[in-house]
Design an enzyme around this catalytic site. Structure first.
Site, PDB file in Angstrom:
ATOM      1  CB  SER A 107       2.717  -4.826  -5.467  1.00 27.19           C
ATOM      2  OG  SER A 107       3.826  -4.486  -4.687  1.00 27.19           O
ATOM      3  CG  ASP A 249       7.379  -6.106  -3.891  1.00 30.57           C
ATOM      4  OD1 ASP A 249       8.315  -5.624  -4.546  1.00 30.57           O
ATOM      5  OD2 ASP A 249       6.326  -5.485  -3.662  1.00 30.57           O
ATOM      6  CG  ASP A 251       5.619  -3.997  -7.902  1.00 34.35           C
ATOM      7  OD1 ASP A 251       6.049  -4.368  -6.781  1.00 34.35           O
ATOM      8  OD2 ASP A 251       5.044  -2.913  -8.080  1.00 34.35           O
ATOM      9  CG  ASP A 253       6.750  -1.542  -5.172  1.00 35.10           C
ATOM     10  OD1 ASP A 253       6.853  -2.641  -4.580  1.00 35.10           O
ATOM     11  OD2 ASP A 253       5.687  -0.898  -5.207  1.00 35.10           O
TER      12      ASP A 253
END
Length: 462
Positions: A107, A249, A251, A253
């Site tokens: 992430s 960010d 990833d 999410d």
């Protein structure tokens, strides 16, 4: 060894804590546990299928190979979707009818880290009980306990699903209440998993796109860009005269934003804007937003003025999601920009959040600064107090009296939150007040009480 699964999968420094051996063993264990869970729930007996995606970290290449090997070796057919956001893997797990999904990403963490997250059928987050069973199965195998490995035609097959990005972009566009024609939007993809799909989705929605942070090389993910480093977004918005900017960010999410003047728009403000839009459309179920206790008091006050309700949870997106499902709510999230629109996604989706925010700007013709102005953020001070006995926070009468006194002083225009850290020997003191000076003073006074009231007793000499 402590519990492998944290609040968001298994994470660690790649090739140190998160090794290829661990990734392979966990994937084998997950395949066995999740397949057994499907059959126990009355699912049809067939060869299981898993969707596997990753972000562009260099370590994701060898970890993906280990995960895929572990799954196929356990008899699972793998649909490899390549570099895509976490919410895209969750969506594809559901849309492709897979039995479960696997995402390799850390992430917003720096590049040396990586992580493994599993999704259940439908792209749902795994229950704690299933994570515990996967971990137990992994440890048993690591200790040499035998299990029936498939052979011959029973081993899993591996194929690439080339249409994953197109499927996901189409899904995003189908969720938009209004097109973005006439808007200029800066999109910062953090050199991460959304580097291709985020700018493409905004462009297909009609926006003029200025794309930054879209050149991943495996090493530059989250490096001075994306939702954890907004300087690049602010500068690009003002330089290009954009109407707004959005940053996800690594990833994708999470999503944070900037208005036309380059001022930050945080997750609390984004949630308020979306909540009002959804209420207008009749889509905000029970007229309620779900957020964590760390959201600014300004969000609660804004919702009250608008006749909306706020349900508060413990810190962590998993607790937000649990409350949303329990209460049948449609919108929730965190101040950090992890926003869940449950009618369109099973997890936080930064690209979707940014699109919905821009869609509201386009539909109303109002600038983002005006829309976000519904929330007046109160000054907030956070002090971490280390070296204390955090286990005595709830039982200290001295501390309770100090908190009560602070709350009386702040009244309805401020609040106090004392929270023991879940991972460190410290207590977090958070104070919001009408002025920054009052917030700082009250926070420092309470931190002083925490130091004395929760002081760790010295070790005796004898």
């Amino acid at each position: 060894m402590g519990r492998l699964f944290g609040t968001d999968g298994v994470r660690g420094v790649a090739n140190v804590e998160l090794t290829a051996e661990l990734a392979l063993g966990l994937s084998e264990a997950a395949a066995r546990v999740l397949t057994d869970a499907q059959e126990a729930a009355g699912g049809e007996a067939r060869r299981p299928v898993a969707v596997v995606g990753r972000d562009p970290r260099a370590s994701g290449e060898f970890l993906e190979a280990a995960v895929v090997a572990g799954l196929a070796g356990a008899g699972v057919d793998v649909r490899r979707v390549g570099v895509l956001p976490t919410p895209a893997v969750a969506y594809l797990t559901g849309s492709l009818g897979a039995d479960f999904g696997v995402m390799l990403s850390a992430s917003h963490n720096p590049m040396p880290d990586n992580g493994i997250k599993f999704f259940a059928r439908g792209g749902q987050k795994l229950a704690d009980e299933l994570e515990d069973r996967i971990e137990a199965a992994y440890r048993e195998a690591a200790e040499g306990k035998p299990w029936d490995r498939p052979v011959g035609a029973a081993v899993g097959r591996i194929t690439d699903h080339a249409g994953g990005a197109e499927d996901y972009i189409g899904h995003l566009l189908s969720a938009l209440p209004a097109r973005l024609d006439g808007l200029k939007v800066v999109v910062d993809a953090a050199h991460g998993a959304a580097s291709r799909v985020a700018p493409e989705a905004f462009a297909r929605a009609g926006a003029e796109v200025v794309a930054i942070g879209t050149d991943p090389d495996g090493l530059n993910i989250n490096d001075g860009c994306g939702s954890t480093h907004l300087d690049a977004l602010r500068a690009a918005v003002t330089e290009h005269g954009a109407d707004l900017g959005v940053a996800v960010d690594g990833d994708a999410d999470r999503c944070l934003a900037a208005d036309a003047a380059g001022r930050d728009v945080d997750g609390d403000q984004i949630m308020a804007v979306l909540a009002l839009a959804m209420r207008e459309a009749g889509a905000l179920r029970r007229n309620t937003l779900v957020a964590t206790v760390m959201s600014n008091l300004g969000l609660k006050l804004a919702l009250e003025r608008e006749g909306l309700l706020l349900r508060e949870t413990a810190v962590g997106d998993r607790y937000v999601l649990e409350e949303m499902k329990r209460g049948g709510y449609s919108l929730g999230g965190e101040q950090s920009g992890h926003v869940v629109a449950l009618d369109h996604a099973t997890t936080g989706d930064g690209t979707l959040t940014g699109l919905l925010l821009a869609s509201r700007v386009a539909a109303t013709g109002r600038p983002l600064a005006e829309l976000a102005g519904v929330v007046t953020r109160l000054p907030q001070v956070l002090i971490n107090v280390p070296g204390v006995d955090k286990g005595r926070v709830a039982e200290s009468a001295e501390l309770a009296a100090a908190v009560a006194g602070a709350e009386r002083e702040l009244g309805t225009t401020g609040r106090v939150l004392l929270r023991p850290s879940g991972t460190e020997p410290l207590v977090r003191v958070m104070v919001e007040a009408a002025t920054a000076e009052q917030a700082q003073r009250v926070a420092e006074e309470l931190a002083g009480v925490v130091r004395t009231a929760l002081a760790v007793a010295p070790v005796g000499n004898g």
